[in-house]
Motif scaffolding. Structure first.
Motif, PDB file in Angstrom:
ATOM      1  N   MET A   1       0.847  -1.199   0.000  1.00  0.00           N
ATOM      2  CA  MET A   1       0.000   0.000   0.000  1.00  0.00           C
ATOM      3  C   MET A   1       0.878   1.243   0.000  1.00  0.00           C
ATOM      4  SD  MET A   1      -3.318  -0.988   2.268  1.00  0.00           S
ATOM      5  CE  MET A   1      -2.501  -1.714   3.663  1.00  0.00           C
TER       6      MET A   1
ATOM      7  N   ILE B   1       2.335   1.596  -3.606  1.00  0.00           N
ATOM      8  CA  ILE B   1       1.355   2.065  -4.588  1.00  0.00           C
ATOM      9  C   ILE B   1       1.141   3.560  -4.420  1.00  0.00           C
ATOM     10  CG2 ILE B   1      -1.068   1.924  -5.293  1.00  0.00           C
ATOM     11  CD1 ILE B   1      -0.871  -1.129  -4.660  1.00  0.00           C
ATOM     12  N   ASP B   2       1.043   4.002  -3.173  1.00  0.00           N
ATOM     13  CA  ASP B   2       0.957   5.437  -2.890  1.00  0.00           C
ATOM     14  C   ASP B   2       2.200   6.149  -3.421  1.00  0.00           C
ATOM     15  OD1 ASP B   2      -1.239   6.665  -1.791  1.00  0.00           O
ATOM     16  OD2 ASP B   2      -0.561   6.522   0.280  1.00  0.00           O
TER      17      ASP B   2
ATOM     18  N   SER C   1       2.316   6.674  -7.229  1.00  0.00           N
ATOM     19  CA  SER C   1       1.457   7.777  -7.637  1.00  0.00           C
ATOM     20  C   SER C   1       2.125   9.129  -7.355  1.00  0.00           C
ATOM     21  CB  SER C   1       0.126   7.681  -6.890  1.00  0.00           C
ATOM     22  OG  SER C   1      -0.669   8.793  -7.169  1.00  0.00           O
TER      23      SER C   1
ATOM     24  N   VAL D   1      -1.610  -4.513  -7.487  1.00  0.00           N
ATOM     25  CA  VAL D   1      -2.591  -3.429  -7.459  1.00  0.00           C
ATOM     26  C   VAL D   1      -3.999  -4.015  -7.469  1.00  0.00           C
ATOM     27  CG1 VAL D   1      -3.518  -1.452  -8.730  1.00  0.00           C
ATOM     28  CG2 VAL D   1      -1.031  -1.730  -8.481  1.00  0.00           C
ATOM     29  N   GLN D   2      -4.238  -5.003  -8.337  1.00  0.00           N
ATOM     30  CA  GLN D   2      -5.553  -5.644  -8.382  1.00  0.00           C
ATOM     31  C   GLN D   2      -5.927  -6.240  -7.030  1.00  0.00           C
ATOM     32  OE1 GLN D   2      -7.938  -6.111 -11.019  1.00  0.00           O
ATOM     33  NE2 GLN D   2      -6.772  -4.360 -11.726  1.00  0.00           N
TER      34      GLN D   2
ATOM     35  N   LEU E   1      -4.864  -5.458  -4.012  1.00  0.00           N
ATOM     36  CA  LEU E   1      -5.057  -4.492  -2.934  1.00  0.00           C
ATOM     37  C   LEU E   1      -6.240  -3.562  -3.189  1.00  0.00           C
ATOM     38  CD1 LEU E   1      -1.339  -3.723  -2.167  1.00  0.00           C
ATOM     39  CD2 LEU E   1      -2.916  -5.131  -0.863  1.00  0.00           C
ATOM     40  N   VAL E   2      -6.429  -3.153  -4.414  1.00  0.00           N
ATOM     41  CA  VAL E   2      -7.498  -2.204  -4.706  1.00  0.00           C
ATOM     42  C   VAL E   2      -8.856  -2.895  -4.765  1.00  0.00           C
ATOM     43  CG1 VAL E   2      -8.388  -0.587  -6.441  1.00  0.00           C
ATOM     44  CG2 VAL E   2      -5.956  -0.594  -5.864  1.00  0.00           C
ATOM     45  N   ARG E   3      -8.872  -4.116  -5.285  1.00  0.00           N
ATOM     46  CA  ARG E   3     -10.150  -4.809  -5.468  1.00  0.00           C
ATOM     47  C   ARG E   3     -10.461  -5.764  -4.331  1.00  0.00           C
ATOM     48  NH1 ARG E   3     -10.472  -7.329 -11.006  1.00  0.00           N
ATOM     49  NH2 ARG E   3     -12.629  -7.551 -10.389  1.00  0.00           N
TER      50      ARG E   3
END
Length: 198
Positions: free
Chosen positions: A102, A105-106, A109, A167-168, A170-172
């Protein structure tokens, strides 16, 4: 009470910033919150790190060093190159709560707009890819791979798949389990390296 050394204080600031980044994300972190949690002034935070951008870049760099130490432990560990490659891919993949992912990913960005953070992210990315490519090269030299492979290309493609699946995952939420992610990565890596399935 004796004063803490500069190194100890700096380490505490980095650790608390990392904790808050995982809890709040980049958008929610403030120097004031880090200072309050440590019982110090924001002046002390900015004494060690001139700006919030430098504090964040240093925090990501600090987190990257921990990741690279774990990577080096696996690289120096026992077993053949292929076994260590699977261990490195398992280490790279998100597991458990994946709090570190996490954070990254932050970071990805924010790195689009922050040169210092971009440098940290690029350095970490290059190190992981070099390690994977070296293991692929070592496995190929030992005759463990079924076809001619491009170690650098394989490392880039395998980590790109891992990044996207992370990403998939953690986000989903529960749309992709850790076990399924691992299975897909292994299947792709085997195909990439010319190994038979299973």
């Amino acid at each position: 009470m004796p004063r803490k050394s500069l190194e100890v204080r700096r380490e505490e600031i980095l650790a608390e910033t990392a904790r808050q980044l995982q809890e709040r994300g980049l958008a929610g972190i403030r120097a004031l919150d880090v200072a309050r949690a440590l019982g110090v002034s924001t002046g002390l935070i900015f004494y060690h790190f001139d700006t919030m951008e430098r504090l964040l870049a240093a925090t990501f760099d600090h987190a990257a060093q921990r990741d690279l130490e774990q990577l080096q432990t696996v690289l120096d560990g026992p077993g053949d190159a292929l076994g260590r490659l699977w261990a490195v891919l398992d280490l790279y993949a998100p597991t458990g709560s994946a709090a570190g992912w996490m954070l990254w990913i932050d970071g990805w960005s924010a790195a689009l707009r922050d040169d210092q953070l971009r440098a940290v992210v690029r350095r970490l990315d290059r190190r992981w890819k070099r390690a994977i490519a070296a293991l692929v090269q070592e496995a190929a030299a030992a005759g463990a791979l079924g076809t001619e492979v491009d170690p650098a290309g394989a490392a880039t493609r395998i980590t790109a798949l891992l990044d996207g699946l992370a990403v998939q995952r953690l986000v989903r939420g529960d749309a992709l389990s850790a076990g399924r992610l691992r299975s897909w990565v292994r299947a792709y890596a085997r195909a990439e390296l010319g190994l038979a399935p299973g």
